[in-house]
Design a protein around this motif. Structure first.
Motif, PDB file in Angstrom:
ATOM      1  N   ILE A 154      35.730  59.012 -32.484  1.00 21.32           N
ATOM      2  CA  ILE A 154      34.519  58.785 -31.711  1.00 21.32           C
ATOM      3  C   ILE A 154      33.323  58.726 -32.662  1.00 21.32           C
ATOM      4  N   VAL A 155      32.366  57.919 -32.306  1.00 17.42           N
ATOM      5  CA  VAL A 155      31.284  57.573 -33.232  1.00 17.42           C
ATOM      6  C   VAL A 155      30.407  58.771 -33.578  1.00 17.42           C
ATOM      7  N   LYS A 156      30.268  59.727 -32.669  1.00 18.44           N
ATOM      8  CA  LYS A 156      29.387  60.856 -32.965  1.00 18.44           C
ATOM      9  C   LYS A 156      29.912  61.722 -34.103  1.00 18.44           C
ATOM     10  N   THR A 157      31.178  61.507 -34.524  1.00 19.25           N
ATOM     11  CA  THR A 157      31.704  62.233 -35.684  1.00 19.25           C
ATOM     12  C   THR A 157      31.474  61.475 -36.983  1.00 19.25           C
ATOM     13  N   TYR A 158      30.911  60.254 -36.910  1.00 16.89           N
ATOM     14  CA  TYR A 158      30.663  59.449 -38.107  1.00 16.89           C
ATOM     15  C   TYR A 158      29.462  60.003 -38.881  1.00 16.89           C
ATOM     16  N   SER A 159      29.464  59.774 -40.183  1.00 18.26           N
ATOM     17  CA  SER A 159      28.273  60.059 -40.991  1.00 18.26           C
ATOM     18  C   SER A 159      27.196  59.032 -40.669  1.00 18.26           C
ATOM     19  N   GLY A 160      25.964  59.294 -41.144  1.00 21.10           N
ATOM     20  CA  GLY A 160      24.879  58.355 -40.906  1.00 21.10           C
ATOM     21  C   GLY A 160      25.160  56.983 -41.486  1.00 21.10           C
ATOM     22  N   GLY A 161      25.733  56.946 -42.685  1.00 22.91           N
ATOM     23  CA  GLY A 161      26.054  55.668 -43.302  1.00 22.91           C
ATOM     24  C   GLY A 161      27.119  54.913 -42.540  1.00 22.91           C
ATOM     25  N   MET A 162      28.129  55.610 -42.035  1.00 25.89           N
ATOM     26  CA  MET A 162      29.189  54.967 -41.249  1.00 25.89           C
ATOM     27  C   MET A 162      28.635  54.412 -39.944  1.00 25.89           C
ATOM     28  N   GLN A 163      27.746  55.166 -39.300  1.00 30.47           N
ATOM     29  CA  GLN A 163      27.160  54.678 -38.056  1.00 30.47           C
ATOM     30  C   GLN A 163      26.333  53.424 -38.302  1.00 30.47           C
ATOM     31  N   ARG A 164      25.617  53.406 -39.427  1.00 33.42           N
ATOM     32  CA  ARG A 164      24.788  52.228 -39.713  1.00 33.42           C
ATOM     33  C   ARG A 164      25.664  51.014 -39.998  1.00 33.42           C
ATOM     34  N   LYS A 165      26.769  51.202 -40.695  1.00 31.28           N
ATOM     35  CA  LYS A 165      27.701  50.091 -40.917  1.00 31.28           C
ATOM     36  C   LYS A 165      28.231  49.561 -39.593  1.00 31.28           C
ATOM     37  N   LEU A 166      28.553  50.474 -38.677  1.00 31.30           N
ATOM     38  CA  LEU A 166      29.047  50.052 -37.370  1.00 31.30           C
ATOM     39  C   LEU A 166      27.966  49.298 -36.598  1.00 31.30           C
ATOM     40  N   ASP A 167      26.710  49.731 -36.713  1.00 28.26           N
ATOM     41  CA  ASP A 167      25.603  49.004 -36.070  1.00 28.26           C
ATOM     42  C   ASP A 167      25.564  47.552 -36.537  1.00 28.26           C
ATOM     43  N   VAL A 168      25.695  47.343 -37.851  1.00 25.54           N
ATOM     44  CA  VAL A 168      25.665  45.981 -38.386  1.00 25.54           C
ATOM     45  C   VAL A 168      26.894  45.204 -37.926  1.00 25.54           C
ATOM     46  N   GLU A 172      26.492  45.009 -49.041  1.00 21.63           N
ATOM     47  CA  GLU A 172      27.043  44.255 -47.915  1.00 21.63           C
ATOM     48  C   GLU A 172      26.074  43.192 -47.423  1.00 21.63           C
ATOM     49  N   ILE A 173      24.785  43.506 -47.395  1.00 22.42           N
ATOM     50  CA  ILE A 173      23.783  42.517 -46.990  1.00 22.42           C
ATOM     51  C   ILE A 173      23.795  41.329 -47.954  1.00 22.42           C
ATOM     52  N   SER A 174      23.849  41.612 -49.242  1.00 16.57           N
ATOM     53  CA  SER A 174      23.913  40.535 -50.242  1.00 16.57           C
ATOM     54  C   SER A 174      25.154  39.680 -50.047  1.00 16.57           C
ATOM     55  N   ARG A 175      26.284  40.326 -49.789  1.00 15.21           N
ATOM     56  CA  ARG A 175      27.543  39.593 -49.615  1.00 15.21           C
ATOM     57  C   ARG A 175      27.496  38.689 -48.391  1.00 15.21           C
ATOM     58  N   LEU A 176      26.951  39.184 -47.288  1.00 18.54           N
ATOM     59  CA  LEU A 176      26.910  38.398 -46.059  1.00 18.54           C
ATOM     60  C   LEU A 176      26.142  37.094 -46.259  1.00 18.54           C
ATOM     61  N   SER A 177      25.078  37.138 -47.034  1.00 19.81           N
ATOM     62  CA  SER A 177      24.314  35.931 -47.286  1.00 19.81           C
ATOM     63  C   SER A 177      24.969  35.054 -48.349  1.00 19.81           C
ATOM     64  N   ALA A 178      25.340  35.663 -49.466  1.00 21.79           N
ATOM     65  CA  ALA A 178      25.829  34.884 -50.608  1.00 21.79           C
ATOM     66  C   ALA A 178      27.208  34.290 -50.348  1.00 21.79           C
ATOM     67  N   GLU A 179      28.102  35.025 -49.689  1.00 25.79           N
ATOM     68  CA  GLU A 179      29.479  34.563 -49.512  1.00 25.79           C
ATOM     69  C   GLU A 179      29.721  33.905 -48.163  1.00 25.79           C
ATOM     70  N   GLU A 180      29.023  34.339 -47.121  1.00 34.04           N
ATOM     71  CA  GLU A 180      29.267  33.800 -45.791  1.00 34.04           C
ATOM     72  C   GLU A 180      28.161  32.867 -45.309  1.00 34.04           C
ATOM     73  N   GLY A 181      27.087  32.747 -46.090  1.00 35.61           N
ATOM     74  CA  GLY A 181      26.023  31.827 -45.731  1.00 35.61           C
ATOM     75  C   GLY A 181      25.206  32.246 -44.531  1.00 35.61           C
TER      76      GLY A 181
END
Length: 343
Positions: A154-168, A199-208
């Motif tokens: 369940i998401v409430k057990t995620y760390s802050g960084g994990m939750q932010r990745k899931l948001d994206v 990950e932000i850099s990859r999304l733009s550079a590799e996936e356009g």
């Protein structure tokens, strides 16, 4: 480790035929409240975003970044002005805009009592994905963001960084053409922030993918954005690539922190009298000046301050930064501007 990738750009011969992913023209937003003066959140902002790039809206809290994003994502309407996103007018065709964009707001958009996988499946179904397609896309994104092992927690057990990745990941379920990231790394620890940058850099550079990023972190804007618009008090003050903006500032910055017992006015006058110093400013007990050769200028600055009876707590030399760009255009440092309220 965060890696800076070169952003994809359209070939020069196609520049006139490929429409911008985002086009904002003279956006104005005024909030009226009974018994109070109107609040001018935006004062005529215009910019365009090329397809397949990371575009940064940089400004302190209260600059108008979030208001701009709300207009471009159809969450509010402008008082005046126009905008197109993913080829559609935000006022005439808001439904078409919503189908073509992903939005990651400052707050978490997940259901904390559901698992990571359940959150992704729900987001996919809301966007019309069905059957095996929605499960394949969820699994793909869980793997992309390193969340596969935590998919059934369940998401409430995620760390802050994990939750932010899931948001994206939620914002990407329906494969949008444009992704809006509103302060995506606020509150993250340095490691989680670096992972998000990569990950932000990859999304733009590799996936356009076209990404509009709002941030009040100078380093984040410098590292990620191929184009920047710096905003302050609801107005756009300058645009360009990070390197272009910094290169406009000739020379180095000498920054002297003046001792508490000394007069700031005397320090400023002593530095301004030196040959070769320019753009002198005061921020609290700090005096800044721009010089052509910082290392060789430091002894002269110290000698001038000593002759004026001014004590120095510290002195540093730095190459031009985005903070210097902001200071030049607004007359204050970025840190001092952060005292304003968010809007």
């Amino acid at each position: 480790m965060a890696v800076r990738h070169d952003q994809r750009r359209a070939p020069e011969h196609a520049a006139d035929t490929i429409a911008p992913a985002i086009q904002a023209r003279e956006l104005v937003k005024t909030y009226n409240a009974r018994g109070a003066d109107p609040v001018h959140a935006l004062g005529g902002i215009s910019f365009s975003v090329e397809q397949g790039t990371v575009f940064g809206l940089l400004g302190p809290n209260g600059a108008g970044k979030s208001t701009t994003v709300k207009i471009l994502t159809t969450l509010t309407t402008p008082t005046s002005g126009t905008a197109t996103v993913a080829g559609h007018d935000v006022l005439r065709h808001p439904d078409r805009v919503r189908r073509g964009i992903g939005v990651v707001t400052q707050g978490h958009s997940t259901a904390p009592e559901a698992t990571g996988r359940e959150n992704l499946l729900l987001a996919g179904r809301i966007h019309g994905l069905r059957g095996q397609d929605v499960h394949r896309r969820a699994d793909e994104l869980l793997g992309t963001f390193g969340l596969t092992d935590a998919a059934n927690r369940i998401v409430k057990t995620y760390s802050g960084g994990m939750q932010r990745k899931l948001d994206v990941a939620l914002g990407l379920m329906h494969r949008p053409a444009v992704l809006f990231l509103d302060e995506p790394t606020t509150g993250l620890d340095p490691q989680a922030r670096a992972e998000m940058w990569a990950e932000i850099s990859r999304l733009s550079a590799e996936e356009g993918l076209t990404i509009l990023l709002t941030t009040h972190y100078l380093e984040e804007a410098d590292r990620l954005a191929s184009q920047l618009a710096i905003v302050d008090s609801g107005r756009l003050i300058t645009t360009g690539t990070p390197e272009q903006l910094k290169s406009e500032l000739r020379g180095d910055a000498v920054v002297a922190e003046i001792a508490p017992e000394s007069e700031i006015s005397s320090a400023l006058q002593a530095i301004e009298r030196l040959d070769g110093t320019r753009e002198s400013t005061v921020d609290g007990r700090t005096v800044r000046a721009r010089v052509d050769h910082g290392a060789s200028a430091v002894p002269r600055v110290l000698a001038a301050l000593e002759s004026a009876g001014v004590g120095v707590a510290s002195i540093t030399v730095a190459r031009p930064s985005l903070d210097d760009v902001y200071l030049r255009h607004t007359g204050r440092t970025f840190a001092s501007a952060e005292d304003g309220g968010a809007r």
